[in-house]
Design a protein around this motif. Sequence first.
Motif, short mmCIF file in Angstrom:
data_model
loop_
_atom_site.label_atom_id
_atom_site.label_comp_id
_atom_site.label_asym_id
_atom_site.label_seq_id
_atom_site.Cartn_x
_atom_site.Cartn_y
_atom_site.Cartn_z
N GLU A 195 0.82 -1.21 0.00
CA GLU A 195 0.00 0.00 0.00
C GLU A 195 0.86 1.26 0.00
OE1 GLU A 195 -1.60 -2.29 3.56
OE2 GLU A 195 -0.06 -2.77 2.08
N TYR A 196 0.79 2.00 -1.10
CA TYR A 196 1.67 3.15 -1.29
C TYR A 196 1.51 4.22 -0.21
CZ TYR A 196 4.49 6.65 -3.64
OH TYR A 196 5.46 7.56 -3.94
N PRO A 197 0.27 4.57 0.20
CA PRO A 197 0.16 5.62 1.22
C PRO A 197 0.92 5.29 2.50
CG PRO A 197 -1.96 5.20 0.21
CD PRO A 197 -1.04 4.12 -0.28
N LEU A 198 0.98 3.98 2.84
CA LEU A 198 1.66 3.59 4.07
C LEU A 198 3.11 3.22 3.83
CD1 LEU A 198 1.37 3.04 7.10
CD2 LEU A 198 0.70 0.69 6.53
N TYR A 199 3.35 2.18 3.03
CA TYR A 199 4.72 1.71 2.83
C TYR A 199 5.50 2.55 1.83
CZ TYR A 199 3.47 -2.21 5.72
OH TYR A 199 3.08 -2.98 6.78
N GLY A 200 4.83 3.48 1.17
CA GLY A 200 5.53 4.44 0.33
C GLY A 200 5.78 5.75 1.05
N HIS A 201 5.33 5.85 2.29
CA HIS A 201 5.52 7.08 3.07
C HIS A 201 7.00 7.26 3.39
CE1 HIS A 201 5.17 10.00 6.34
NE2 HIS A 201 3.94 10.25 5.91
N PRO A 202 7.53 8.45 3.25
CA PRO A 202 8.97 8.66 3.49
C PRO A 202 9.42 8.29 4.90
CG PRO A 202 7.79 10.75 3.25
CD PRO A 202 6.87 9.69 2.80
#
Length: 319
Positions: A195-202
């Motif tokens: 999930e990009y919003p979570l695991y893509g979060h800086p």
Amino acid sequence: MIIPDYRIEPADFQADNDDLHAVRDAVFVIEQRIPAEIEWDEQDRHSLHLIARDGEHNPIGTGRLSPEGKIGRLAVLSAWRKQGVGKSIMAALLAEAQKRGWPEVRSNAQLSALGFYKRFGFVTEGKTFFEADIPHQSMRLKLQPLEVPERRTINPGRSSVAAVEFGHFDDALRATLTIIKDARRSLGICTPNLEYPLYGHPDIAAALRQFAIQSQDGGVRIIVRDTTTVIGQAHPLIELTQRLPSSFEFRTPIEPEDLQYSSAFIFNDRDGYLFRLFGDRYTGVWSPVLPSRNRQLTEEFDRFWQRCEPCTAFRALNI
């Protein structure tokens, strides 16, 4: 694969009597039509009882271990079968027997459950017999003595913290960061599609990078159900694993049941976990230190991992 929200805990025969009755009466007395006067016996007062409860504290399964080392009254409500509850109860009962230093345990298993017992290593002995007009088979399992070095120890000075619910992305982000930052040697992640919003979060990428650099002889294992939505993304986690490939390992499910699994979770080697029933929603429960639930997720993840195959879709990206 299903990892429902439940726990196994000791039951007090007096205080939890109604809950034990709720399960055993439903399974044995009503479903199997065993007379109540046979189902409940004098051994109940002297046995160790375990009870499985769902996320709302409702009883869903039971099992008992008698002073003579006999496992019995293993029951799971019909709605909760084939979800690992019975296996968890049996594993907990066997662990209790090992703690007592018993060399073996016995059980009178219904013939319909022989496969279940054999998967734990039980062997049959003697001839089939009938109890309450139901065919049974005596079974026996030799136990391996516990070795002190192999015991799983709880980290000194870290008391259990009751799980709390969260209902917003920011809460999920903070809890996930805590799980990652608390880890020492290993992390396990089960995710539908990274999930990009979570695991893509800086902040998550930075925490994972720091963990990968500091951890020794460990790493991050990640199960990704849907790889198609990840391919082609400029995903920070994928970029991180390309730079630190020895610290990350991906697998993807191949079994039809596993492919339908929709939940998401993360756990570490410090008894922390976060579980979301639906991977596309940022609501769920978490605790920084809750050994019982962490252990359950770890064991289920390990079994899930063994059924998966290496993620060749990411291997094409030199991961």
